[in-house]
Design a protein around this motif. Structure first.
Motif, mmCIF file in Angstrom:
data_model
loop_
_atom_site.group_PDB
_atom_site.id
_atom_site.type_symbol
_atom_site.label_atom_id
_atom_site.label_comp_id
_atom_site.label_asym_id
_atom_site.label_seq_id
_atom_site.Cartn_x
_atom_site.Cartn_y
_atom_site.Cartn_z
ATOM 1 N N ARG A 122 34.797 43.144 35.595
ATOM 2 C CA ARG A 122 36.214 42.875 35.821
ATOM 3 C C ARG A 122 36.605 41.560 35.166
ATOM 4 N N GLY A 155 43.393 41.525 37.046
ATOM 5 C CA GLY A 155 42.165 40.808 37.342
ATOM 6 C C GLY A 155 42.059 40.364 38.790
ATOM 7 N N THR A 156 40.929 39.769 39.094
ATOM 8 C CA THR A 156 40.639 39.313 40.458
ATOM 9 C C THR A 156 40.792 37.798 40.531
ATOM 10 N N GLU A 157 40.965 37.292 41.744
ATOM 11 C CA GLU A 157 40.918 35.853 41.980
ATOM 12 C C GLU A 157 40.637 35.620 43.460
ATOM 13 N N THR A 158 39.996 34.508 43.744
ATOM 14 C CA THR A 158 39.643 34.163 45.121
ATOM 15 C C THR A 158 40.224 32.799 45.438
ATOM 16 N N GLU A 202 33.491 35.959 42.673
ATOM 17 C CA GLU A 202 34.068 36.144 41.345
ATOM 18 C C GLU A 202 32.981 36.379 40.297
ATOM 19 N N SER A 207 38.048 37.999 35.733
ATOM 20 C CA SER A 207 38.235 37.066 36.848
ATOM 21 C C SER A 207 39.222 35.979 36.466
ATOM 22 N N ARG A 208 40.184 35.740 37.356
ATOM 23 C CA ARG A 208 41.144 34.659 37.168
ATOM 24 C C ARG A 208 40.674 33.369 37.825
ATOM 25 N N PHE A 225 32.093 40.040 40.488
ATOM 26 C CA PHE A 225 33.138 40.887 39.903
ATOM 27 C C PHE A 225 32.988 40.952 38.377
ATOM 28 N N VAL A 226 32.628 39.802 37.772
ATOM 29 C CA VAL A 226 32.489 39.748 36.312
ATOM 30 C C VAL A 226 31.197 40.409 35.857
ATOM 31 N N THR A 248 41.717 41.407 45.159
ATOM 32 C CA THR A 248 40.809 42.346 44.501
ATOM 33 C C THR A 248 41.376 42.959 43.223
#
Length: 427
Positions: free
Chosen positions: A198, A121-124, A189, A200-201, A192-193, A223
């Motif tokens: 995707r 997953g992704t995270e920002t 984020e 998202s964290r 991304f979802v 990413t």
């Protein structure tokens, strides 16, 4: 014959074209795009038979260039890249470039990796103190790069991310950018979802070197996990990189719209009337104690500008001095926030001379007499010594006002006599 009228009109017209073009250029929204890692620093990497060795530095550069190409088509943006090729700019160089460009937004693109059970997953991340211990491995992975470059070692040598002082300074510096950074991170984020489907964290605060010194809203976007097979195949694909770039691009557009709306809607600040000084000075009484503490003692809870005054056998510790009500109230709040819950403001009449008694400087308290070779006795003349309760008390000078005593105290500090205490003698 020269047509001066024509020439004047021509250059007058050119002048205004240049003027408005400069004004237009100044209004561009500046975005710094930072492709994480690069050069000898490959970042996270894994080998997969389908794509060979997938390296973080290659994915981040590809995504950043795609975002940049989309933004360059929009005349409202100015795009600055920390790198456009496979090279390693130091973290200091990345930060300096962003700050000198007076950027409106800093975006650092990265890929995640883990040795644990294949997270994905992704995270920002936005800059902030380490508030979530589960994020610590991310901070370690990205901050390890700090040791690759001599400039970085010089820049960050005095910074200890575990130090309370560093975190307090960090909070103050970054607080005005935090809200904007969190807003932009939520746009990224969210895209991304919604757009890319995707996982998202989330948006998280983390203490990352590449963001810490930026004087602007800044984010670090992870990413996906190169260590996760599905994420890795997505990151390696043209489709995946295009979708990531489009989601970041759309987030930038949405953020700028919000930025523009806020700039337009911001009310003009009301003029603040000049504050009139109070008749008296005010100091904050922190505590009274039979014990003497020096300026670095933990009992003073890290507060500076402490003035101890000894009176009737007790040391009274005063914080700050001011004749402005707003500063007095702020000093009182600072003292109580530091842990002195019973702190109170005390009024002092400026240059008030004592009708009875005097001030003196207590320069030493010892269980044995000072030797004739002591620094105190060799530096100061007419030092008075009194023995009370088995201890020797050494004092210097007699002063009719507190201000005179403070002035004398500063004078002996210049001679190397530190940690003296002003004593009020009522007799």
């Amino acid at each position: 014959m020269i047509n001066y009228s024509f020439s004047f009109k021509k250059y007058f017209h050119l002048f205004f074209l240049l003027l408005f073009s400069v004004i237009g250029a100044q209004k561009k929204f500046t975005v710094v795009l930072d492709a994480g890692h690069g050069g000898s620093d490959h970042g996270a990497n894994r080998y997969y038979s389908e794509v060979g060795t997938l390296r973080e530095k290659d994915v981040t550069l590809s995504v950043v260039l795609k975002v940049g190409r989309m933004l360059e088509k929009n005349k409202d943006f100015k795009i600055i890249y920390t790198r456009k090729i496979d090279e390693y700019p130091s973290l200091t160089e990345r930060t300096t470039l962003a700050n000198r460009s007076k950027a409106d937004l800093f975006i650092s693109v990265h890929c995640n990796a883990s040795t644990k059970t294949s997270p994905y997953g992704t995270e920002t991340f936005v800059q902030g103190p380490d508030q979530n211990k589960t994020n610590l491995e991310v901070a370690k992975a990205e901050n390890d790069v700090i040791y690759l470059d001599e400039k970085d070692r010089e820049m960050f040598a005095s910074y200890d991310p575990k130090s309370p002082e560093s975190l307090i300074a960090l909070k103050i510096q970054q607080s005005k950018y935090l809200e904007s950074s969190l807003l932009f991170g939520s746009f990224v984020e969210g895209n991304f979802v919604k757009k890319d489907k995707r996982f998202s964290r989330g948006v998280k605060q983390q203490n990352l070197h590449v963001l810490r010194l930026n004087a602007m809203p800044s984010v670090l976007i992870e990413t996906g996990f190169i260590s996760n097979y599905d994420d890795a195949m997505y990151l390696a694909s043209e489709k995946g990189q295009n979708e990531i770039a489009e989601s970041i691009y759309d987030a930038i557009i949405d953020y700028k719209k919000t930025f523009d709306r806020n700039a337009t809607a911001a009310p003009k600040p009301e003029p603040v009337p000049e504050e009139k000084p109070l008749k008296n000075d005010f100091r904050i009484l922190l505590m009274s104690s039979p014990s003497k503490y020096n300026s670095t003692d933990p009992a003073l809870k890290g507060l500076n500008y402490i003035l101890p005054i000894k009176e009737n056998g007790l040391y009274k510790y005063y914080y700050g001095t001011t004749n402005l009500a707003s500063v007095r109230d702020n000093n009182l709040k600072t003292a109580r926030d530091a842990g002195f819950k019973n702190a109170t403001s005390i009024s002092f009449v400026p240059n008030q001379k004592l009708g009875i008694g005097y001030y003196t400087l207590e320069i030493a308290v010892t269980s044995q007499k000072l030797s004739s070779n002591s620094k105190v006795l060799n530096t100061l003349k007419d030092v008075n010594r009194v023995k009370e309760n088995g201890k020797f008390y050494y004092t210097y000078g007699k002063f009719s006002s507190l201000e005179e005593a403070v002035k004398a105290q500063k004078a002996i500090e210049l001679k190397g006599i530190d940690d003296s205490v002003i004593q009020k003698v009522s007799k």
